[in-house]
Write an enzyme that holds these catalytic residues in place. Sequence first.
Site, PDB file in Angstrom:
ATOM      1  N   GLU A 161       0.821  -1.202   0.000  1.00 44.99           N
ATOM      2  CA  GLU A 161       0.000   0.000   0.000  1.00 44.99           C
ATOM      3  C   GLU A 161       0.863   1.263   0.000  1.00 44.99           C
ATOM      4  OE1 GLU A 161      -2.948  -0.195   3.070  1.00 44.99           O
ATOM      5  OE2 GLU A 161      -4.193   1.392   2.185  1.00 44.99           O
TER       6      GLU A 161
ATOM      7  N   HIS B 239       8.269 -26.640   1.685  1.00 42.46           N
ATOM      8  CA  HIS B 239       7.648 -27.756   0.972  1.00 42.46           C
ATOM      9  C   HIS B 239       6.642 -27.245  -0.055  1.00 42.46           C
ATOM     10  CE1 HIS B 239       9.202 -31.061   3.544  1.00 42.46           C
ATOM     11  NE2 HIS B 239       9.471 -30.016   4.286  1.00 42.46           N
TER      12      HIS B 239
ATOM     13  N   LYS C 191     -13.403   2.021  -2.348  1.00 48.90           N
ATOM     14  CA  LYS C 191     -14.347   2.410  -1.286  1.00 48.90           C
ATOM     15  C   LYS C 191     -15.488   3.235  -1.870  1.00 48.90           C
ATOM     16  CE  LYS C 191     -11.208   2.693   2.714  1.00 48.90           C
ATOM     17  NZ  LYS C 191     -10.632   3.574   3.762  1.00 48.90           N
TER      18      LYS C 191
END
Lengths: 477, 477
Positions: A317, A338, A449
């Site tokens: 961000e 792994h 938003k």
Amino acid sequence: MPVASSRKRNREGTSIFRAATTASRRSAGHDKTALVRALAHTSMNVDIGNALSSVASPGISRAGLERIDEQVAVAHERIERGMADGEHGYEALNLPEKTDPDEIRTAVEPVADCETLVTVGIGGSALGAATIVDALEAQGDGTETVFLDNVDPAWVSRRLEGLTLSETAINVVSRSGMTAETLANFLVVREAFDSAGVDWTERTIVTTGESGPLRELADRHDLPSLAVPDGVPGRYAALSAVGLVAAAVCDLDIEAILEGAAAERKSLTGSLFECPAYAYGATAYALDGRGAAVNAMMPYAESLETFAEWFAQLWAESLGKDDLGQTPVRALGVTDQHSQLQLYRAGPSDKLVTFVTPQAHEDRPIPDTDVDSLAYLGDGTLGELLEAEFSATEASLAAAGQPNVRIELERIDAAELGGLLYGMEAACVLAGELYGVNTFEQPAVEWAKNATRGLLGGGEFEEADAVEAKTELRIER
Amino acid sequence: MPVASSRKRNREGTSIFRAATTASRRSAGHDKTALVRALAHTSMNVDIGNALSSVASPGISRAGLERIDEQVAVAHERIERGMADGEHGYEALNLPEKTDPDEIRTAVEPVADCETLVTVGIGGSALGAATIVDALEAQGDGTETVFLDNVDPAWVSRRLEGLTLSETAINVVSRSGMTAETLANFLVVREAFDSAGVDWTERTIVTTGESGPLRELADRHDLPSLAVPDGVPGRYAALSAVGLVAAAVCDLDIEAILEGAAAERKSLTGSLFECPAYAYGATAYALDGRGAAVNAMMPYAESLETFAEWFAQLWAESLGKDDLGQTPVRALGVTDQHSQLQLYRAGPSDKLVTFVTPQAHEDRPIPDTDVDSLAYLGDGTLGELLEAEFSATEASLAAAGQPNVRIELERIDAAELGGLLYGMEAACVLAGELYGVNTFEQPAVEWAKNATRGLLGGGEFEEADAVEAKTELRIER
């Protein structure tokens, strides 16, 4: 019962340009009787040896580091000026001195004995707090912590169903007091308390800005409240009430967190060769410019898994703008050996792997076994296995020429964690200066938003119109 | 109590090259009275419209898709041949037909009523099982599941301390029966049972290969045991006993998981335009070649968070070799809209974002509020907020020319999940064929395993020598 192990270290004061061969881990790892040492507090150290161009490609030469160090000096002056003037964003680096732990302790007093703390927040309003309580869980008072940082309805319902609300407290966090996800969840939680006949006004702490719906609500119901500090974006707010309320409710040592951060603040100097935080930020920046578009954060401690998420937010961000920014990837040692390690070692040379590794930790012996082929395990401890895996992974990348950096903590405790959080913030702010981006804005987050509000009928937002024009190419069975 | 929401869909059979404008989410989202529809089982669909070069850069043109489709036809023949011959790796795609759920149910019978199941495994021996029980948690019998997939000593100790061992069962999984982390943890767990006076041999299920220490141990103590299927690498083993034992202990519908996977298997055809799984794999491959070196997997469902981890292993370990391979990044909607989205929208154009979104889900109304500026939330549900956030994010990326793909599930249930896991495996196998890599090997993971064994004195391994030669450049305070 657990015994302690400590990784052998080779430390002789501030070291510049020292190439060394470490002692064999094979012998170092088997000192099973060692106790956790009462080490002088030295905080985070950084080893960038495996990011040098003599080892890795992409990598940076020593001459390249010296050239970047001139930029670091200029950037450091800018950062110090921003801090002195309390400028937006830079102000975050003043938090260790400005945050008042007593004020936080007083505010949480009414709910300090709750069994469960539900933090309602999203993004920077949740991740810093979660990072701290997850990292230091073993040192807390056993308070269960729940973070409602998503609005998935099934998940929210299930999290609430499991709680004894009369023993639960609410920690709601939103600077604007308007964040849709946070306020929606808060309304849901409040109603659940009402339905259960529990007075939520007796059990809620609010952390918000100076005005807005949450501030009004705190005033109207006379709730204990704390301020989101001015000039501090959410992702830089872990060392304020935003990140420390949950820690205080869990009875963690928030004073030591701030002290560790304050010690790290003192380390900021005008040269990457003297400042571990800047060394990390400058190296990551330099390697991105040389092709390491990905930065995989891989702590070798399960309790730092949330820290890797916090780092990913900080890095993405802050630096992801103007077509710039390294892509942070969250990994976990040894688990991801792994999994992701195949790609990190043998895939494209476009990654920096960042290890975080505590030098001392609780340990646990591996019991002997009657199976011959496993006998070698029975001579050791889980901690030694963890350390051998770390050494193997670090060497495996270096041997393949894949750059990596090691961030060392003495151990995982409140002070070390405070230093780590502060150090990574300073590293990120430095990197932002070197990239030349506005580290403290997040316009793309604001875009979504606004689109969401528009879609929900919460006002006229042109961003919502973009949703209408979706191009489809559907493949169905 | 929860009501249901369903996203409006626009489906008219198999659709090729259909560009459409979706109905306004604003109106679609507000059908609050809708119930979960008893939909015909259609499984995973894929929408690659936002990955077209007319929308995004990098993107693929329709002509480019048609050219790649010729390669898909060849790859599909290779895959079908490998499946028919039971070749290593390709055999994984036969699991839906070959796995016997009755055998698994019989094996878990002795511990079916445990309160807690501890799975001891790492990588592919844990992630598939964790993905399934996390995704379907709401449909299970409430068995608590713990996955010991790391050897962090403090964490292992804390996880064990909280358990009532007399009500706990052990699920130990390792093909070779030699995996250091798994066997070390198993020895630790076994000793904890002994110390508590609980007979671990009565409470342990073993899943392993035909020989090796774990197989010997199962034989010696007459433990219920299941086979890791031949020719199936760990990361492709979710649809075998490796992934299904934990699900069976939780009383999940493992038959439906396999049926969903079998239905998805039937969708594999020689054209990406007719097969959602291949459409996804071919698009991801094509975009990587055009610059999308990162693939961010972002489910809009909290219960699929572990699925994103599973996908990251599948993608990284299968394709990350020969200097090739997309870097998978795990993200979560809506949470990461407040974090990673800034980078995805405004950072470098080197990412494909993959959404996974269920069309129908449990819902929960947002209570009304007395705060004017939040009144718009009180008209809706959490599910509508989630959908609006998804639409906003998808549109936000498309509007910025950042490619993204949508994988749609009808809902999150056993059959849909089985289809999703199978579909992603098929997509990955296809991508491996297109890249021309050996999808089913993981030499870099083996390298680190050998180095670790060497460091611990478990034999002579030249890989361990690389650890000795660490180049240091330490920056300390």
